[in-house]
Design an enzyme around this catalytic site. Structure first.
Site, mmCIF file in Angstrom:
data_model
loop_
_atom_site.group_PDB
_atom_site.id
_atom_site.type_symbol
_atom_site.label_atom_id
_atom_site.label_comp_id
_atom_site.label_asym_id
_atom_site.label_seq_id
_atom_site.Cartn_x
_atom_site.Cartn_y
_atom_site.Cartn_z
ATOM 1 N N GLU A 9 8.913 42.543 60.086
ATOM 2 C CA GLU A 9 9.732 41.435 60.572
ATOM 3 C C GLU A 9 8.905 40.547 61.501
ATOM 4 O OE1 GLU A 9 13.209 43.017 62.447
ATOM 5 O OE2 GLU A 9 13.903 43.999 60.605
ATOM 6 N N SER A 29 20.018 42.725 64.930
ATOM 7 C CA SER A 29 20.067 43.189 63.543
ATOM 8 C C SER A 29 19.849 44.692 63.534
ATOM 9 C CB SER A 29 19.000 42.490 62.698
ATOM 10 O OG SER A 29 17.722 42.889 63.089
ATOM 11 N N ASP A 39 17.853 39.896 59.439
ATOM 12 C CA ASP A 39 16.725 40.378 60.236
ATOM 13 C C ASP A 39 15.913 39.227 60.799
ATOM 14 O OD1 ASP A 39 17.224 43.142 59.814
ATOM 15 O OD2 ASP A 39 16.300 43.001 57.831
ATOM 16 N N GLU A 52 16.990 39.123 55.020
ATOM 17 C CA GLU A 52 17.096 40.577 55.220
ATOM 18 C C GLU A 52 15.758 41.151 54.784
ATOM 19 O OE1 GLU A 52 18.708 44.093 56.413
ATOM 20 O OE2 GLU A 52 19.694 42.145 56.611
#
Length: 135
Positions: A9, A29, A39, A52
């Site tokens: 991420e 998240s 995310d 996501e």
């Protein structure tokens, strides 16, 4: 200890900033709130993305339906385009629309490497910088 996708991420957020998209990891998240949050959230004033993030060392990953439904709900309210960003080990990022995922008999979703390579967008395609012809 189970490895989370937080490194991926952060890496995706860094890449998006380099490509002139303001981007951030959603601080809640992963279950810290009952509200559906992606995310990663990114935008450049013209295009807004709710992503996501998934990562795997295998060739297949399963995603619970509430995750996909929440991503779509958030995106609809926020005005973002929903994507699942998948990082298979030793492969480039691929981004798929929730509509491209395979729904299993029990209502969850499956995403495998072949599908990601066939239908997934590369980062430059996602950002509108390039377009590849998919057969």
């Amino acid at each position: 200890m189970v490895k989370k996708g937080s490194r991926e991420e952060r890496d995706l957020v860094r890449i998006l900033w380099e490509e002139k998209f303001a981007a951030m990891r959603a601080p809640a998240s992963g279950g810290a709130t009952k509200k559906p949050l992606p995310d990663v959230l990114a935008g450049n004033g013209e295009k807004y993305l709710a992503i996501e993030v998934k990562t795997t060392t295998k060739d297949r990953i399963y995603i619970d339906s509430p995750k996909i439904e929440g991503l779509c709900e958030f995106s609809s309210i926020f005005g973002a385009i929903p994507y699942i960003g998948i990082k298979f080990k030793y492969k480039k990022w691929r981004f798929l629309s929730p509509d491209d995922l395979f729904q299993t008999k029990n209502g969850n979703y499956r995403l495998d490497l072949d599908l990601a390579l066939e239908k997934g967008l590369e980062l430059n395609e996602l950002l509108g910088q390039d377009k590849q012809v998919k057969f």
